[in-house]
Design a protein around this motif. Structure first.
Motif, PDB file in Angstrom:
ATOM      1  N   GLN A 293      -3.678   9.149   6.494  1.00  0.00           N
ATOM      2  CA  GLN A 293      -3.986   8.232   7.595  1.00  0.00           C
ATOM      3  C   GLN A 293      -2.989   7.078   7.663  1.00  0.00           C
ATOM      4  O   GLN A 293      -2.648   6.604   8.750  1.00  0.00           O
ATOM      5  CB  GLN A 293      -5.419   7.709   7.462  1.00  0.00           C
ATOM      6  N   ARG A 294      -2.529   6.614   6.525  1.00  0.00           N
ATOM      7  CA  ARG A 294      -1.513   5.546   6.513  1.00  0.00           C
ATOM      8  C   ARG A 294      -0.216   6.043   7.139  1.00  0.00           C
ATOM      9  O   ARG A 294       0.478   5.295   7.820  1.00  0.00           O
ATOM     10  CB  ARG A 294      -1.251   5.063   5.090  1.00  0.00           C
TER      11      ARG A 294
ATOM     12  N   GLN B 171      -8.352   9.600  -6.606  1.00  0.00           N
ATOM     13  CA  GLN B 171      -9.539   9.768  -5.771  1.00  0.00           C
ATOM     14  C   GLN B 171      -9.630  11.154  -5.133  1.00  0.00           C
ATOM     15  O   GLN B 171     -10.534  11.419  -4.348  1.00  0.00           O
ATOM     16  CB  GLN B 171      -9.576   8.679  -4.696  1.00  0.00           C
TER      17      GLN B 171
ATOM     18  N   LYS C 231       0.834  -1.205   0.000  1.00  0.00           N
ATOM     19  CA  LYS C 231       0.000   0.000   0.000  1.00  0.00           C
ATOM     20  C   LYS C 231       0.870   1.256   0.000  1.00  0.00           C
ATOM     21  O   LYS C 231       1.083   1.861  -1.043  1.00  0.00           O
ATOM     22  CB  LYS C 231      -0.926   0.002   1.219  1.00  0.00           C
TER      23      LYS C 231
ATOM     24  N   GLY D 251     -10.245  12.476  -0.895  1.00  0.00           N
ATOM     25  CA  GLY D 251     -10.394  11.247  -0.110  1.00  0.00           C
ATOM     26  C   GLY D 251      -9.167  10.358  -0.188  1.00  0.00           C
ATOM     27  O   GLY D 251      -8.749   9.764   0.814  1.00  0.00           O
ATOM     28  N   GLY D 252      -8.566  10.274  -1.361  1.00  0.00           N
ATOM     29  CA  GLY D 252      -7.351   9.490  -1.516  1.00  0.00           C
ATOM     30  C   GLY D 252      -6.186  10.107  -0.765  1.00  0.00           C
ATOM     31  O   GLY D 252      -5.380   9.404  -0.134  1.00  0.00           O
TER      32      GLY D 252
ATOM     33  N   TRP E  42      -0.782   1.719  -5.927  1.00  0.00           N
ATOM     34  CA  TRP E  42      -1.697   2.142  -4.862  1.00  0.00           C
ATOM     35  C   TRP E  42      -1.676   3.664  -4.745  1.00  0.00           C
ATOM     36  O   TRP E  42      -2.725   4.300  -4.627  1.00  0.00           O
ATOM     37  CB  TRP E  42      -1.321   1.491  -3.527  1.00  0.00           C
TER      38      TRP E  42
ATOM     39  N   TYR F  46      -6.469  11.935   1.869  1.00  0.00           N
ATOM     40  CA  TYR F  46      -6.760  11.667   3.281  1.00  0.00           C
ATOM     41  C   TYR F  46      -6.320  10.253   3.664  1.00  0.00           C
ATOM     42  O   TYR F  46      -5.738  10.044   4.734  1.00  0.00           O
ATOM     43  CB  TYR F  46      -8.261  11.852   3.548  1.00  0.00           C
ATOM     44  N   GLU F  47      -6.586   9.280   2.807  1.00  0.00           N
ATOM     45  CA  GLU F  47      -6.196   7.892   3.088  1.00  0.00           C
ATOM     46  C   GLU F  47      -4.673   7.773   3.193  1.00  0.00           C
ATOM     47  O   GLU F  47      -4.160   7.087   4.075  1.00  0.00           O
ATOM     48  CB  GLU F  47      -6.731   6.955   2.003  1.00  0.00           C
TER      49      GLU F  47
ATOM     50  N   MET G 111      -4.822   6.189  -5.221  1.00  0.00           N
ATOM     51  CA  MET G 111      -5.262   7.153  -4.206  1.00  0.00           C
ATOM     52  C   MET G 111      -5.298   8.572  -4.776  1.00  0.00           C
ATOM     53  O   MET G 111      -6.227   9.335  -4.500  1.00  0.00           O
ATOM     54  CB  MET G 111      -4.330   7.115  -2.988  1.00  0.00           C
TER      55      MET G 111
END
Length: 149
Positions: free
Chosen positions: A62-63, A52, A39, A55-56, A45, A58-59, A49
């Motif tokens: 968060q990772r 997106q 990821k 939102g991508g 990946w 943000y993901e 992201m």
């Protein structure tokens, strides 16, 4: 300093009450390395992201937060190459950095902040040149977030 061994049992709906089910127990470091490679550090990946938008971004952010959390949990046992590659891919790749900054400046700021935090907490042995670039990026994105011209 004493290390604590951690193992992870992954169960995805299997009946774990059946002794013949042989649920694999994996070393946490192996699970985390797989997670980072599949990821966080995987170009496919990352591109997924980025498509997106907010939102991508943000993901991704968060990772990076989770990476710091695991570094703290495992007593800074996250390999330097993870942080080096994360910095290279998210902060120093101008195309990726611009997409993150444009789609979600707060998420980009968090990515940079987490990299600086990793170095500050002794999780990452970054060279001074990288740290200076990260500090400059953080200052720039902070101005964007705060709308300073």
């Amino acid at each position: 300093e004493e290390r604590v061994a951690v193992s992870i049992v992954e169960a995805f709906g299997n009946d774990c009450g059946d002794e013949s089910s042989n649920v694999p127990v994996r070393d946490l470091q192996d699970v985390l390395r797989l997670e980072y490679r599949s990821k966080l550090l995987n170009p496919k990946w990352i591109n997924s992201m980025l498509t997106q938008g907010s939102g991508g971004a943000y993901e991704i952010s968060q990772r990076m937060t989770a990476l710091i959390g695991w570094g703290a949990t495992t007593r800074n046992d996250v390999d330097d190459f993870i942080f080096d590659q994360a910095a290279d891919r998210y902060a120093f790749d101008e195309n990726v950095a611009e997409q993150l900054r444009t789609s979600n400046p707060e998420a980009f700021k968090n990515v940079i902040r987490r990299l600086l935090e990793a170095q500050g907490r002794g999780m990452w042995n970054a060279d001074e040149e990288k740290l200076e670039k990260l500090r400059d990026l953080y200052s720039d994105v902070d101005d964007i977030v705060e709308r300073v011209t």
